[in-house]
Motif scaffolding. Structure first.
Motif, PDB file in Angstrom:
ATOM      1  N   THR A 147       0.521  -0.913  -0.069  1.00 54.70           N
ATOM      2  CA  THR A 147      -0.171  -0.485   0.312  1.00 54.70           C
ATOM      3  C   THR A 147       0.634   0.781  -0.381  1.00 54.70           C
ATOM      4  OG1 THR A 147      -1.442  -1.221   1.353  1.00 54.70           O
ATOM      5  CG2 THR A 147      -2.198   1.345   1.304  1.00 54.70           C
ATOM      6  N   LEU A 148       2.264   1.384   0.956  1.00 55.48           N
ATOM      7  CA  LEU A 148       2.536   2.491   0.922  1.00 55.48           C
ATOM      8  C   LEU A 148       2.933   2.740  -0.496  1.00 55.48           C
ATOM      9  CD1 LEU A 148       4.040   4.218   3.051  1.00 55.48           C
ATOM     10  CD2 LEU A 148       6.317   3.037   2.973  1.00 55.48           C
ATOM     11  N   GLU A 149       3.910   2.098  -1.187  1.00 53.50           N
ATOM     12  CA  GLU A 149       4.529   1.790  -2.721  1.00 53.50           C
ATOM     13  C   GLU A 149       3.504   2.201  -3.560  1.00 53.50           C
ATOM     14  OE1 GLU A 149       7.683  -1.632  -1.696  1.00 53.50           O
ATOM     15  OE2 GLU A 149       6.171  -1.933  -4.166  1.00 53.50           O
ATOM     16  N   VAL A 150       1.310   1.920  -3.107  1.00 53.69           N
ATOM     17  CA  VAL A 150       1.103   2.646  -4.279  1.00 53.69           C
ATOM     18  C   VAL A 150       0.518   3.880  -4.091  1.00 53.69           C
ATOM     19  CG1 VAL A 150      -1.794   2.355  -4.614  1.00 53.69           C
ATOM     20  CG2 VAL A 150      -0.307  -0.156  -4.192  1.00 53.69           C
ATOM     21  N   ILE A 151       0.591   4.570  -2.741  1.00 54.10           N
ATOM     22  CA  ILE A 151       1.043   6.206  -2.443  1.00 54.10           C
ATOM     23  C   ILE A 151       1.591   6.677  -2.739  1.00 54.10           C
ATOM     24  CG2 ILE A 151       0.749   7.292  -0.595  1.00 54.10           C
ATOM     25  CD1 ILE A 151      -0.153   5.148   1.516  1.00 54.10           C
ATOM     26  N   GLY A 152       3.081   5.683  -2.811  1.00 51.83           N
ATOM     27  CA  GLY A 152       4.103   6.756  -3.796  1.00 51.83           C
ATOM     28  C   GLY A 152       3.766   6.887  -5.515  1.00 51.83           C
ATOM     29  N   ARG A 153       3.559   5.764  -5.813  1.00 49.70           N
ATOM     30  CA  ARG A 153       2.831   5.870  -7.371  1.00 49.70           C
ATOM     31  C   ARG A 153       1.735   6.942  -7.103  1.00 49.70           C
ATOM     32  NH1 ARG A 153       0.664   0.928 -11.133  1.00 49.70           N
ATOM     33  NH2 ARG A 153       1.930   1.559 -13.449  1.00 49.70           N
ATOM     34  N   MET A 154       0.504   7.129  -6.514  1.00 49.81           N
ATOM     35  CA  MET A 154      -0.767   7.888  -6.846  1.00 49.81           C
ATOM     36  C   MET A 154       0.293   9.279  -6.990  1.00 49.81           C
ATOM     37  SD  MET A 154      -2.758   6.097  -7.868  1.00 49.81           S
ATOM     38  CE  MET A 154      -4.488   7.149  -8.324  1.00 49.81           C
ATOM     39  N   ILE A 155       0.744   9.665  -5.597  1.00 51.19           N
ATOM     40  CA  ILE A 155       1.381  11.266  -5.338  1.00 51.19           C
ATOM     41  C   ILE A 155       2.287  11.183  -6.225  1.00 51.19           C
ATOM     42  CG2 ILE A 155       3.335  11.854  -4.158  1.00 51.19           C
ATOM     43  CD1 ILE A 155       2.515  10.361  -1.495  1.00 51.19           C
ATOM     44  N   LEU A 156       3.231  10.613  -6.666  1.00 50.90           N
ATOM     45  CA  LEU A 156       3.650  11.217  -8.190  1.00 50.90           C
ATOM     46  C   LEU A 156       2.588  11.237  -9.307  1.00 50.90           C
ATOM     47  CD1 LEU A 156       6.863   8.993  -8.647  1.00 50.90           C
ATOM     48  CD2 LEU A 156       6.755  11.339  -8.964  1.00 50.90           C
ATOM     49  N   GLU A 157       1.330  10.609  -9.409  1.00 55.37           N
ATOM     50  CA  GLU A 157       0.900  10.554 -10.693  1.00 55.37           C
ATOM     51  C   GLU A 157      -0.535  12.066 -10.571  1.00 55.37           C
ATOM     52  OE1 GLU A 157       0.335   9.215 -13.255  1.00 55.37           O
ATOM     53  OE2 GLU A 157       0.412   7.260 -13.272  1.00 55.37           O
ATOM     54  N   VAL A 158      -0.976  11.593  -9.211  1.00 57.46           N
ATOM     55  CA  VAL A 158      -1.604  13.091  -8.803  1.00 57.46           C
ATOM     56  C   VAL A 158      -0.919  14.182  -8.954  1.00 57.46           C
ATOM     57  CG1 VAL A 158      -3.680  14.273  -6.983  1.00 57.46           C
ATOM     58  CG2 VAL A 158      -3.057  11.664  -8.132  1.00 57.46           C
ATOM     59  N   PHE A 159       0.325  14.595  -8.500  1.00 59.36           N
ATOM     60  CA  PHE A 159       0.962  15.877  -7.955  1.00 59.36           C
ATOM     61  C   PHE A 159       2.043  16.441  -9.021  1.00 59.36           C
ATOM     62  CE2 PHE A 159      -0.288  14.480  -3.869  1.00 59.36           C
ATOM     63  CZ  PHE A 159      -1.709  15.330  -3.723  1.00 59.36           C
ATOM     64  N   ALA A 160       2.189  14.601  -9.648  1.00 54.27           N
ATOM     65  CA  ALA A 160       3.553  14.992 -10.816  1.00 54.27           C
ATOM     66  C   ALA A 160       2.971  14.831 -12.029  1.00 54.27           C
ATOM     67  CB  ALA A 160       4.415  14.447 -10.723  1.00 54.27           C
ATOM     68  N   PHE A 161       2.099  14.425 -12.216  1.00 54.22           N
ATOM     69  CA  PHE A 161       1.798  13.861 -13.286  1.00 54.22           C
ATOM     70  C   PHE A 161       2.386  12.287 -14.076  1.00 54.22           C
ATOM     71  CE2 PHE A 161      -1.229  17.927 -14.077  1.00 54.22           C
ATOM     72  CZ  PHE A 161      -1.988  17.730 -13.110  1.00 54.22           C
ATOM     73  N   ARG A 162       3.373  11.288 -13.604  1.00 54.01           N
ATOM     74  CA  ARG A 162       4.046  10.647 -14.117  1.00 54.01           C
ATOM     75  C   ARG A 162       3.667  10.368 -14.942  1.00 54.01           C
ATOM     76  NH1 ARG A 162       7.492   8.816 -15.335  1.00 54.01           N
ATOM     77  NH2 ARG A 162       8.925   6.641 -14.483  1.00 54.01           N
ATOM     78  N   SER A 163       3.348  10.163 -15.275  1.00 54.68           N
ATOM     79  CA  SER A 163       2.298   9.025 -17.086  1.00 54.68           C
ATOM     80  C   SER A 163       2.546  10.002 -17.860  1.00 54.68           C
ATOM     81  CB  SER A 163       1.373   8.727 -16.513  1.00 54.68           C
ATOM     82  OG  SER A 163       1.250   7.166 -15.904  1.00 54.68           O
ATOM     83  N   LEU A 164       1.807  10.978 -17.803  1.00 59.07           N
ATOM     84  CA  LEU A 164       1.825  12.268 -19.118  1.00 59.07           C
ATOM     85  C   LEU A 164       3.180  12.484 -18.956  1.00 59.07           C
ATOM     86  CD1 LEU A 164      -0.576  13.027 -20.738  1.00 59.07           C
ATOM     87  CD2 LEU A 164      -0.368  15.329 -18.890  1.00 59.07           C
ATOM     88  N   PHE A 165       4.377  12.582 -18.185  1.00 61.49           N
ATOM     89  CA  PHE A 165       5.449  12.855 -18.518  1.00 61.49           C
ATOM     90  C   PHE A 165       5.949  11.485 -19.207  1.00 61.49           C
ATOM     91  CE2 PHE A 165      10.432  12.989 -16.789  1.00 61.49           C
ATOM     92  CZ  PHE A 165      10.662  13.996 -16.921  1.00 61.49           C
ATOM     93  N   LYS A 166       6.010  11.402 -18.888  1.00 58.83           N
ATOM     94  CA  LYS A 166       6.837   9.553 -20.204  1.00 58.83           C
ATOM     95  C   LYS A 166       6.284  10.166 -21.630  1.00 58.83           C
ATOM     96  CE  LYS A 166       5.459   6.308 -17.652  1.00 58.83           C
ATOM     97  NZ  LYS A 166       5.197   3.880 -17.555  1.00 58.83           N
ATOM     98  N   HIS A 167       5.248  10.796 -22.184  1.00 60.29           N
ATOM     99  CA  HIS A 167       4.399  11.103 -23.540  1.00 60.29           C
ATOM    100  C   HIS A 167       6.184  11.186 -24.832  1.00 60.29           C
ATOM    101  CE1 HIS A 167       1.940  11.773 -26.046  1.00 60.29           C
ATOM    102  NE2 HIS A 167       2.409  13.209 -26.234  1.00 60.29           N
ATOM    103  N   THR A 168       5.309  10.531 -25.532  1.00 62.94           N
ATOM    104  CA  THR A 168       6.506  10.052 -26.861  1.00 62.94           C
ATOM    105  C   THR A 168       5.535  10.774 -27.823  1.00 62.94           C
ATOM    106  OG1 THR A 168       5.887   8.307 -26.472  1.00 62.94           O
ATOM    107  CG2 THR A 168       8.267   8.823 -25.640  1.00 62.94           C
TER     108      THR A 168
END
Lengths: 544, 333
Positions: free
Chosen positions: B90-111
């Motif tokens: 769960t902790l790592e999920v929260i980490g993933r979600m924080i990156l996703e919600v606050f840093a738009f991690r997936s969008l960062f990968k955009h090519t």
């Protein structure tokens, strides 16, 4: 066979969609870009809707798809049912902002330029119906809100494009909300089963698997014969002869692998690899395993059509493990097989209290990541063996090969199995080269034929969809002289030879365990001048 | 043709709201409607609508644990795993979600994929990520800055934020960085939709309307601050009144204020019925918010049901003789 554009040079796409609204775009069903519908007797044989209660068989290229009078109701009822059952479906229908991040991520779009193959458009086909039939704003505002009613024309579009998605999930890794087009395709296909609208290639495999235990429809004696035949080849090329056990009660481990590898090249050499590896382990360490003719399929084409069928097909693995009283199950190289095993299997059948938590009998390693599921991937198993120095290997036997590795979509994006295969390859081959990073790992491409679309009548779509991967292979071929594409998926091994004959006629295809077995030094082996394929190792030029 | 219709309808709707608000501002009885009733109604619709949507999503179960794994799984201890891209607790999920919600991690990968002489070239493309980030953060900061209008005394963090945001002060009144960023980013997102052919193809009025709306909010806000000044004391009287549930309607607030409020109210009321709900949905998306632990920990499907099995017994009955002939053991001779 369909007319396929000419080799390589023909692809010159600018990826610019036409002008105008996609809702007005006429559907152009093209020979070579669709699969034949399933036959009614096949559907009836697995208790699926065979259209017998209203009418008859249908032909994809016909204008009239012979739908029942209440077709719309059936579709919408099933859609409502799925919306209520799957949060994924509901959320993915609601929250897309059409940011376009997924638009150029689909291999079918990159290979065809067809704008409806942009993942967002594939989803919008269904989403427009969702808005028009299920949401108030859509019902009131209609087309201006991107909503439309379900018509026969819309249904045709949905069917056509939901069978142009291989459920590879590449788009979903780029989506800021993780919207998973595979999930939408899965829902749409299951909904359309209500109207008897599915494809022969998938449904026949399901039918065969449910009745004989494997997609190929090999009866027990035929399945055994295939493997006996491989044992003969091994004797000829490796110089050792041995037998394997069948449906044996009391074995430590049950081995399950996709049946595709039992039958066709180059998958059969991956299978020969398993046989040789396990024989090595038996002789050296007393490894005790059995094959099963009842659970003779690791893959699950049911997954490409309906949850119900997928579960029925998958159930044999645990049933057989229980009946034979094995400790745990070892699974072979396969893509969607591992997506199903990893993300669905324990949920369907668990808790799995009749098996033990998997421990390697050779190294004592506990596979803690599989402690509830009780199945281990052959790459996890082999990587662990190599790490502990349990295999005597001569990688120089693979020196003719300049290998690159294709991450199969499902083990990558539905499991995260990325480093184990690389570790194994690097230990059995001296020449390993990676393809460009935008085509690997979580960004890997589908072979072009996944999710049950590898029918031969679908060849143009398969060649187009296979292009992005083959284009990357071509890049490492030119740069490093790569001549062998390694993979851990049986559909890859069935699809790549076709795609490579078309795009890369001088690159071969192999499963990783074949590479392992070629490097494996067997006790009492004859002169290893030939590889498992019977070619002379010193002079071999791999071909697709 | 349809792009023009979508654009026209969206822009027309926003202009109509502006017009109605302008008219309303002239009539003192309507000021009550636009200054007090509409904002309250919009706020209530927003809160109830948002809750309804989230509860409605929650009513559908998550039958399978199907995260999209974007990194190395947890496996053999000597293989380095990717905790954020392939979380296993769960902790790592929260980490993933924080990156996703606050840093738009997936969008960062955009090519960006383009074809050049028969090859597909994947170029890095950070503009979408940057534009989205600029837009969302400036909107957030502006919203927080607005707290000074609703709370008395103004909380310290709002004052600090104000100070930092106004760093580039060019004369008085303060020019906020976020004002420029917001209008710039929204304009970018809009222009991108209109001029990139793929974007034009996929865009609906549902996409243009919120952009026009937010642009309208930004422009009316800037106008109010720099060009068509309103009486800030009266405004604050009204907003504090709204927030304290003791609404008052001071005299002499400029019409532009009512335009601004009408647009903001529209945004609030529109929110729950639109794609803007991605703000709630991103937290619930099973593709991202689940750990990849299916093999270690069983996930329960509430509607799991038994299916028709082809049992071993049936199988053996079908093939017994053939199995015996091939030397495959059978249960019953």
């Amino acid at each position: 066979m369909a007319n396929i554009p000419k080799y390589y040079e023909s692809l010159n796409l600018d990826y610019k969609p036409p002008r105008g609204n996609w809702m007005d775009r006429p559907l152009n069903i093209k020979s070579g870009i669709y699969c034949y519908p399933a036959r009614p007797n096949v559907l009836a044989g697995i208790q699926m809707n065979d259209r017998s209660d209203w009418g008859k068989y249908w032909v994809v290229e016909d204008e009239d798809w012979e739908l029942p009078d209440d077709w719309k109701e059936r579709f919408l009822n099933k859609m409502r049912d799925m919306l209520d059952k799957y949060r994924t479906f509901k959320i993915y229908m609601d929250i897309c902002v059409r940011c376009g991040a997924c638009a150029d991520k689909c291999h079918y779009f990159l290979g065809s330029g067809d704008p409806m193959n942009m993942p967002v458009m594939r989803a919008e086909l269904l989403r427009s119906v969702y808005r028009g039939e299920f949401t108030k704003t859509g019902k009131i505002l209609g087309r201006i809100a991107g909503a439309r009613k379900l018509t026969k024309g819309v249904l045709r579009q949905i069917w056509y494009y939901m069978f142009q998605c291989s459920e590879c999930r590449r788009c979903s890794t780029f989506c800021p909300y993780g919207i998973d087009t595979a999930e939408i395709t899965i829902m749409a296909r299951e909904i359309m089963n209500e109207l008897g609208m599915n494809i022969a290639w998938i449904q026949e495999s399901c039918y065969k698997c449910i009745h004989t235990g494997n997609h190929l429809g090999l009866q027990p004696q035929a399945y055994k014969e295939c493997i006996d035949c491989m044992l003969g080849d091994i004797e000829e090329n490796v110089g050792i002869s041995f037998d394997v056990s069948w449906n044996r009660k009391g074995a430590d481990i049950l081995f399950v692998t996709p049946s595709g590898d039992v039958f066709a090249e180059p998958g059969i050499y991956t299978l020969a690899g398993y046989l040789l590896l396990f024989e090595y382990l038996r002789k050296e360490y007393g490894f005790d395993y059995t094959w099963s003719t009842y659970a003779s399929e690791g893959g699950d084409f049911g997954y490409f059509t309906a949850n119900d069928i997928a579960k029925r097909m998958n159930s044999k693995i645990y049933l057989e493990a229980k009946r034979l009283g094995v400790k745990w199950i070892l699974g072979g190289e396969c893509g969607h097989m591992w997506r199903v095993l990893n993300q669905y299997m324990t949920t369907w059948h668990g808790p799995v209290d009749f098996l033990e938590e998997p421990v390697s009998p050779i190294t004592g390693t506990k596979f803690e990541n599989a402690k509830a599921h009780k199945m281990v991937h052959i790459m996890e198993f082999t990587a662990d063996l190599i790490k502990h120095g349990k295999l005597k290997l001569d990688p120089s036997r693979n020196d003719r090969l300049r290998v690159t590795y294709h991450d199969s979509c499902n083990p990558s994006r539905g499991m995260g199995l990325l480093e184990e295969p690389r570790y194994v390859i690097k230990n059995v081959c001296n020449h390993f080269y990676e393809m460009p990073e935008n085509t690997l790992r979580d960004q890997t491409f589908c072979c072009g034929s996944g999710s049950g679309l590898n029918a031969s009548e679908n060849m143009e779509l398969r060649m187009r969809g296979g292009f992005p991967r083959q284009n990357a292979v071509r890049y490492v071929r030119d740069k490093y002289g790569v001549n062998m594409l390694a993979c851990i998926c049986a559909i890859d091994r069935a699809a790549f030879p076709d795609a490579q004959r078309y795009w890369n006629p001088d690159v071969g295809c192999t499963g990783i365990t074949e590479l392992v077995a070629n490097a494996l030094i067997m006790e009492g082996e004859g002169p290893r001048t030939n590889n498992l394929r019977g070619f002379e190792i010193a002079t071999w030029e791999p071909k697709p | 043709m349809d792009v023009k219709v979508s654009l026209g309808v969206s822009l027309g709707a926003v202009l109509a709201i502006v017009l109605v608000a302008l008219v309303g501002a002239q009539v003192s009885s309507l000021q009550l409607v636009f200054g007090i009733l509409v904002p309250y109604a919009a706020f209530v619709i927003f809160i109830l609508g948002f809750i309804y949507r989230v509860v409605d999503w929650g009513r559908s179960p998550v039958p399978f644990r199907i995260p999209t794994t974007c990194g190395q799984q947890k496996t053999l201890p000597w293989i380095k795993r990717n905790k954020l891209e392939c979380p296993s607790n769960t902790l790592e999920v929260i980490g993933r979600m924080i990156l996703e919600v606050f840093a738009f991690r997936s969008l960062f990968k955009h090519t960006k994929a383009e074809m050049a002489s028969g090859n597909i070239i994947y170029g890095g493309s950070k503009w979408l990520w940057l534009g989205a980030l600029a837009f969302h953060y400036s909107f957030l900061i502006i919203a927080v800055r607005h707290l000074r209008l609703f709370v008395e005394p103004v909380p310290a963090f709002v004052n600090v934020l104000d100070l930092v945001d106004g760093m580039l002060q060019i004369g008085a009144p303060t020019l906020y960085i976020t004002d420029i960023l917001l209008i710039g980013a929204v304009s970018y997102l809009f222009v991108r939709r209109v001029i990139v052919p793929k974007m034009r193809y996929i865009s609906l009025a549902n996409d243009y309307f919120p952009l026009f709306l937010i642009l309208g909010i930004g422009i009316s806000g800037v106008l109010m601050r720099f060009f068509i000044r309103v009486d800030i004391v009266s405004v604050k009287e009204l907003t504090v009144g709204l927030a304290s549930l003791h609404p008052v309607l001071p005299e002499g607030i400029g019409a532009i204020f009512f335009v601004h409020v009408a647009l903001v109210s529209t945004l609030f009321a529109y929110f729950p019925f639109s794609k803007l709900m991605h703000a709630g949905g991103v937290f619930l998306s099973p593709g991202r918010n689940l750990a990849n632990t299916n093999r270690a920990k069983m996930h329960v499907n509430p509607w799991n049901y038994p299916v028709k099995l082809h049992t071993y017994e049936e199988y053996e009955n079908d093939f017994r003789e053939k199995m015996k002939n091939a030397g495959i053991p059978v249960e019953r001779e």
